[in-house]
Motif scaffolding. Structure first.
Motif, mmCIF file in Angstrom:
data_model
loop_
_atom_site.group_PDB
_atom_site.id
_atom_site.type_symbol
_atom_site.label_atom_id
_atom_site.label_comp_id
_atom_site.label_asym_id
_atom_site.label_seq_id
_atom_site.Cartn_x
_atom_site.Cartn_y
_atom_site.Cartn_z
ATOM 1 N N ILE A 452 26.052 35.432 28.210
ATOM 2 C CA ILE A 452 26.545 35.122 29.188
ATOM 3 C C ILE A 452 26.574 33.087 29.042
ATOM 4 N N ALA A 453 25.763 32.526 28.621
ATOM 5 C CA ALA A 453 25.789 31.004 28.492
ATOM 6 C C ALA A 453 26.876 30.566 27.342
ATOM 7 N N PHE A 454 27.413 31.033 26.799
ATOM 8 C CA PHE A 454 28.721 30.940 25.897
ATOM 9 C C PHE A 454 29.743 30.585 26.737
ATOM 10 N N SER A 455 30.392 29.949 27.235
ATOM 11 C CA SER A 455 32.217 29.177 27.638
ATOM 12 C C SER A 455 32.985 30.423 27.362
ATOM 13 N N GLN A 456 34.291 30.072 27.485
ATOM 14 C CA GLN A 456 34.793 31.376 27.896
ATOM 15 C C GLN A 456 35.850 31.238 26.789
ATOM 16 N N TYR A 457 35.418 29.404 26.127
ATOM 17 C CA TYR A 457 36.240 29.133 25.299
ATOM 18 C C TYR A 457 35.533 28.915 23.608
ATOM 19 N N THR A 458 34.343 29.834 24.259
ATOM 20 C CA THR A 458 33.760 30.326 22.694
ATOM 21 C C THR A 458 34.162 31.553 21.895
ATOM 22 N N VAL A 459 34.835 31.072 20.335
ATOM 23 C CA VAL A 459 34.419 32.344 19.794
ATOM 24 C C VAL A 459 33.378 32.301 18.619
ATOM 25 N N ALA A 460 33.166 33.576 18.245
ATOM 26 C CA ALA A 460 31.825 34.163 17.216
ATOM 27 C C ALA A 460 32.318 34.390 15.679
ATOM 28 N N GLN A 461 31.951 34.038 14.307
ATOM 29 C CA GLN A 461 32.573 35.091 13.628
ATOM 30 C C GLN A 461 31.038 34.538 12.683
ATOM 31 N N TRP A 462 31.471 36.409 12.209
ATOM 32 C CA TRP A 462 29.882 37.069 11.221
ATOM 33 C C TRP A 462 29.740 36.792 10.279
ATOM 34 N N TYR A 463 28.696 36.711 9.432
ATOM 35 C CA TYR A 463 28.637 36.736 7.699
ATOM 36 C C TYR A 463 27.286 37.401 7.144
ATOM 37 N N PHE A 464 27.931 38.062 6.476
ATOM 38 C CA PHE A 464 26.837 38.482 5.437
ATOM 39 C C PHE A 464 26.531 38.182 4.420
ATOM 40 N N ASN A 465 25.188 37.402 4.050
ATOM 41 C CA ASN A 465 24.584 37.146 2.465
ATOM 42 C C ASN A 465 25.736 35.360 2.573
ATOM 43 N N THR A 466 26.248 35.176 3.983
ATOM 44 C CA THR A 466 27.053 33.948 3.694
ATOM 45 C C THR A 466 28.598 34.127 3.110
ATOM 46 N N GLU A 467 28.871 35.782 3.154
ATOM 47 C CA GLU A 467 30.171 35.825 3.397
ATOM 48 C C GLU A 467 30.916 36.386 4.125
#
Length: 574
Positions: A452-467
């Protein structure tokens, strides 16, 4: 032979100057190329200073006959060949000087050119009539004689720079301190002239600090007049005597044996010269008598010692130390040489007042850094500036790229490199990075508890073993295998990113993608849908350690609780 004696005097009336008989070798004969072969010529001796090394190279040419001498004095018969001239010595040199001549014996038929050196360090000041003793032979007749020439020694000048200026270079306005290195120390005879280069003049010994308030270059001129050596009666020249001895020409000379007396106005004798026997006219007497500021009586006498009636008075004149005229008493005519050295010291220094440049303006007033854009601080009017951050130089030019937070300012320097001016400072705020996206693992569900601390303009991206994991752009992720998982969150407004990485051990007993467990299928009911105030969850398989979590559309967890029971109600009004 009075005519020969007069000839010898005229021959050496101009000074022959040389160096000591020991220690001053090496004079150089250097005469003008236009001199006649039979002539009288002698270079002048140079003026010296007390306690300073002295050296003078003087060249001379002696006459071959009496013809050039007769031109100077018609009483000397011309056309007589001079057989030999011998110079035997010099006397009455200033203390500290010695001399040496290139040769002392001259045969004018073969050799007339010579030179002398005078060298050393004079230790007394004054006007010195140096006496040259010589012998001349004309038609086999030998005649001893002497003549005098002057050497002037002035007081020692200061070895320091006469004037030293402190603070004579600066910006916009100056207050210059002037140091006079020729002070009087309370003694009389000193005077000063100052020209400060801006129209101001002064005659004080120690002018105070001088203010210069306008840019420009100012030449400070200084003159010191040092009148401390006094007035010396250095020579008395008898032009006409009006008295003579008995003579039968040409066998017995009738020339007088002259001397002079100097008396104060009360008749007291204060100086007596030597006697010049059989003196030809004009006759010059040397003297070193120091005159004070009063009148004196000068008497010229004919020495008749041993004769009845005693000495004869040739005449009496009055003089003072400022006397410059020929003095006359009847047939007596006398001129005097009064040596009054006034040392004039001249010096010049420069004051330069530079004009400071105008204070530069820089903009914008403040900068909020981000990770997407490059920001610049600009100087006004395209000035070439030196840029500082927190006191350290970070660049030069018309602008500067801001890469780090802190206080920035610019400095403008004038063309001389002397004057500079600072701008106001600009504060650049630090970059705002998203919070570190620390995630937990709950039975293969990777989630951020504080999403909830992240702003509404924050996006995420997940990586597995740097991929990069395709389409894994939410704040939660179901792990499907063991390994290193990383989430990178980016603020789309600033372009700044943060990340978190953790090793995850996959639990095969849970499958958060299907919501099933190996033991069976959950009997799960969630209503009403859509919900406004209360959400009801029914599931008879809940245990006390099981957790219920609610995520929004982008995967941010907005509610979490353990120990949830069948039929519990969740307040979702917030």
């Amino acid at each position: 032979m009075p005519g020969l004696r007069l000839f010898l005097f005229l021959l050496f009336f101009f000074p022959i100057v040389g160096y000591s008989q020991i220690g001053c070798p090496g004079c150089i004969i250097d005469l003008p190329s236009t001199l006649p072969a039979d002539t009288v010529f002698l270079q002048d001796a140079v003026t010296g200073f007390e306690n300073l090394p002295y050296e003078s190279n003087v060249s001379f040419r002696l006459p071959k006959s009496t013809t050039p001498v007769s031109i100077l004095d018609p009483s000397v018969p011309g056309g007589l060949t001079i057989d030999r001239i011998t110079i035997s010595g010099l006397s009455n040199l200033p203390a500290g000087l010695s001399w040496e001549i290139n040769q002392t014996d001259f045969r004018p038929a073969d050799q007339t050119d010579g030179c002398v050196l005078i060298c050393g360090t004079p230790t007394e000041i004054g006007y010195f009539l140096v006496e040259v003793n010589l012998t001349a032979v004309v038609f086999g007749i030998q005649q001893n004689s002497a003549f005098t020439f002057p050497i002037q020694i002035y007081p020692e000048p200061s070895t320091d720079e006469p004037v030293v200026l402190f603070g004579n270079s600066g910006c916009d306005s100056l207050e210059v301190t002037i140091v006079n290195n020729l002070p009087s120390n309370g003694l009389p005879g000193y005077s000063y002239q100052w020209d400060f280069g801006d129209g101001r003049m002064d005659t004080s010994e120690f002018p105070g600090p001088i203010a210069y308030n306008l840019p420009g270059q100012y030449f400070v001129n200084f003159k010191a007049f040092i009148d401390t050596a006094g007035f010396t009666l250095s020579a008395v020249k008898v032009l006409e005597a009006g008295c003579s001895d008995f003579g039968i020409p040409p066998i017995i000379s009738g020339n007088p044996d002259l001397y002079f007396l100097l008396k104060d106005l009360d008749g007291n004798e204060v100086y007596r010269s030597d006697v010049v026997g059989d003196a030809s006219i004009p006759t010059t007497f040397g003297s070193t008598f120091l005159l004070v500021d009063t009148a004196y009586v000068l008497e010229v006498w004919d020495d008749d010692s041993g004769l009845a009636g005693g000495d004869d008075l040739c005449g009496r004149v009055q003089l003072n130390r400022n006397q410059i005229d020929t003095l006359v008493d009847g047939s007596l005519k006398v001129s005097t040489t009064i040596f009054h050295p006034v040392l004039e010291v001249i010096d010049q220094d420069t004051v330069i007042v530079f004009e400071s440049p105008e204070r530069p303006d820089i903009f914008p007033d403040e900068i909020y850094l981000n990770c997407k854009d490059t920001f610049y601080i600009e100087g006004d009017n395209g000035k070439f500036l030196t840029w500082y951050r927190e006191g350290l130089v970070v660049g030069t030019g018309h602008n500067i790229a801001v890469l780090e937070p802190g206080f920035y300012w610019a400095v403008d320097v004038d063309t001389s490199g002397t004057c500079f001016v600072n701008s106001d400072s600009v504060f650049c705020f630090p970059r705002e990075f998203p919070p570190d996206p620390i995630f937990n693992n709950d039975n293969n569900l990777l989630y951020i508890p504080d999403s909830i601390a992240f702003s509404q303009y924050t996006v995420a991206q997940w990586y597995f073993n740097t991929e990069e994991i395709p389409d894994a752009i939410y704040f939660s992720l179901c792990a499907t295998q063991s390994g290193s998982y990383t989430i990178v969150v980016t603020d789309t407004l600033t372009g700044c990113s943060s990340n978190f990485e953790a090793s995850i051990a996959f639990n095969p007993n849970y499958d958060c993608l299907s919501g099933t467990e190996e033991a069976g299928i959950f009997d799960l009911k969630i209503y009403p849908n859509p919900v406004v105030d209360e959400l009801i969850i029914e599931d008879f398989s809940f245990g006390e350690t099981d957790r219920v979590m609610i995520f929004d559309a982008v995967g941010i967890m907005v509610w979490s609780r353990t120990g949830f029971k069948h039929g519990s109600k969740i307040d979702v009004s917030s």
